[in-house]
Design a protein around this motif. Structure first.
Motif, PDB file in Angstrom:
ATOM      1  N   LEU A  63      32.876  31.826  56.385  1.00 20.94           N
ATOM      2  CA  LEU A  63      31.762  31.166  57.041  1.00 20.94           C
ATOM      3  C   LEU A  63      31.439  29.822  56.400  1.00 20.94           C
ATOM      4  O   LEU A  63      30.864  28.949  57.047  1.00 20.94           O
ATOM      5  N   GLN A  64      31.798  29.651  55.113  1.00 22.75           N
ATOM      6  CA  GLN A  64      31.552  28.378  54.442  1.00 22.75           C
ATOM      7  C   GLN A  64      32.205  27.228  55.194  1.00 22.75           C
ATOM      8  O   GLN A  64      31.674  26.121  55.253  1.00 22.75           O
ATOM      9  N   TYR A  65      33.334  27.516  55.814  1.00 21.90           N
ATOM     10  CA  TYR A  65      34.082  26.470  56.496  1.00 21.90           C
ATOM     11  C   TYR A  65      33.317  25.912  57.691  1.00 21.90           C
ATOM     12  O   TYR A  65      33.522  24.775  58.092  1.00 21.90           O
ATOM     13  N   TYR A  66      32.423  26.713  58.258  1.00 22.96           N
ATOM     14  CA  TYR A  66      31.705  26.305  59.452  1.00 22.96           C
ATOM     15  C   TYR A  66      30.256  25.927  59.168  1.00 22.96           C
ATOM     16  O   TYR A  66      29.486  25.685  60.085  1.00 22.96           O
ATOM     17  N   ASP A  67      29.893  25.889  57.898  1.00 27.20           N
ATOM     18  CA  ASP A  67      28.533  25.537  57.517  1.00 27.20           C
ATOM     19  C   ASP A  67      28.249  24.083  57.897  1.00 27.20           C
ATOM     20  O   ASP A  67      29.040  23.185  57.626  1.00 27.20           O
ATOM     21  N   GLY A  68      27.085  23.841  58.514  1.00 29.58           N
ATOM     22  CA  GLY A  68      26.789  22.513  59.020  1.00 29.58           C
ATOM     23  C   GLY A  68      25.983  21.622  58.106  1.00 29.58           C
ATOM     24  O   GLY A  68      25.716  20.461  58.440  1.00 29.58           O
ATOM     25  N   TRP A  69      25.577  22.139  56.933  1.00 26.62           N
ATOM     26  CA  TRP A  69      24.766  21.311  56.035  1.00 26.62           C
ATOM     27  C   TRP A  69      25.571  20.152  55.466  1.00 26.62           C
ATOM     28  O   TRP A  69      25.086  19.027  55.374  1.00 26.62           O
ATOM     29  N   THR A  70      26.798  20.425  55.070  1.00 25.48           N
ATOM     30  CA  THR A  70      27.646  19.370  54.507  1.00 25.48           C
ATOM     31  C   THR A  70      28.350  18.632  55.633  1.00 25.48           C
ATOM     32  O   THR A  70      28.843  19.252  56.582  1.00 25.48           O
TER      33      THR A  70
END
Length: 257
Positions: A94-101
């Motif tokens: 899920l880190q790959y799809y995180d929108g914060w960065t």
């Protein structure tokens, strides 16, 4: 040099001397750029370029002086799954799809970000963009291939280059590939909105403290008073001004408080 107990006594009896002792231990407060003393505009809202520029025009129309233009995280793509992937994605990372960065301008909102920044600069505004760098650099970013090659990584070999504040090569590329080009386009300094924990590969090194340090030094390359906007990273943070207060409510009651 005062001991902790001595500092308490100083605070109780001589506040100014206590501050002097604290700065003797931790360093002095550097001067900030003059423009930072003016009015800043910041709102967590997915502005389009037209909406934002119309807001600036309204400030001018009503003779409200604005010195610093803060553009929150929606300057870059936030809904990563909708933008780059099929809805039926695996959830193993899920880190790959995180929108914060993010480092790629959202062209749905900012059709020509260079022209947008140029317009702000023509109005004598200083510009800062919001950063959440914890998720590293991912394959869908426009500068991913350049970033990977700068680190001697085959761009086809991975989908993500992890954020690593302790890696000299990563940090060199972090500034030269991700930030300096945007600074040439008109970004004056960066809002380091780190909120992803205090651990790094170096024992007791808080990534936020290091980010503040490196960003502040990097912003000094133009031989002007350097500037960052960031969260508090512990004692000594005053060496890297300025810190922000956190989110506030846009109400008269809040302003009065």
């Amino acid at each position: 040099v005062a001991t902790p107990r001595g500092l308490i006594a100083l605070i109780e009896n001589n506040y100014q001397e206590a501050l002097n002792q604290y700065y003797h231990l931790t360093g002095k407060v550097p001067l900030i750029p003059r423009y930072a003393l003016g009015n800043w505009w910041s709102r967590y809202h997915a502005y389009s370029d037209e909406e934002y520029l119309e807001l600036i025009n309204q400030f001018k129309k009503h003779n409200i002086p604005i010195n610093v233009s803060v553009i929150d995280m929606d300057w870059h793509y936030v809904d990563i799954i909708k933008e780059f992937f099929d809805e039926n994605i695996p959830t193993s990372n899920l880190q790959y799809y995180d929108g914060w960065t993010g480092y790629s301008w959202n062209t749905h909102l900012f059709k020509d970000y260079k022209e947008f920044l140029k317009t702000l600069k023509n109005d004598n505004l200083k510009v800062t963009l919001n950063l959440h760098p914890a998720q590293g650099v991912r394959k869908y970013e426009v500068m991913f291939n350049e970033f990977a090659k700068s680190m001697n990584i085959d761009p086809t070999s991975t989908n993500i280059i992890e954020f690593d504040i302790s890696n000299d090569k990563f940090m060199k590329s972090y500034f030269e590939v991700l930030h300096h080009p945007y600074e040439k386009d008109g970004v004056d300094f960066w809002w380091i909105d780190w909120q992803q924990g205090t651990s790094s590969k170096v024992k007791n090194l808080d990534p936020l403290w290091a980010l503040n340090h490196y960003h502040y030094l990097d912003n000094d390359k133009s031989n002007t008073r350097p500037m960052i906007l960031s969260r508090y990273s512990g004692p000594g943070s005053h060496r890297y001004p300025i810190g922000f207060s956190g989110d506030t409510h846009m109400t008269w009651k809040s302003l009065d408080f």
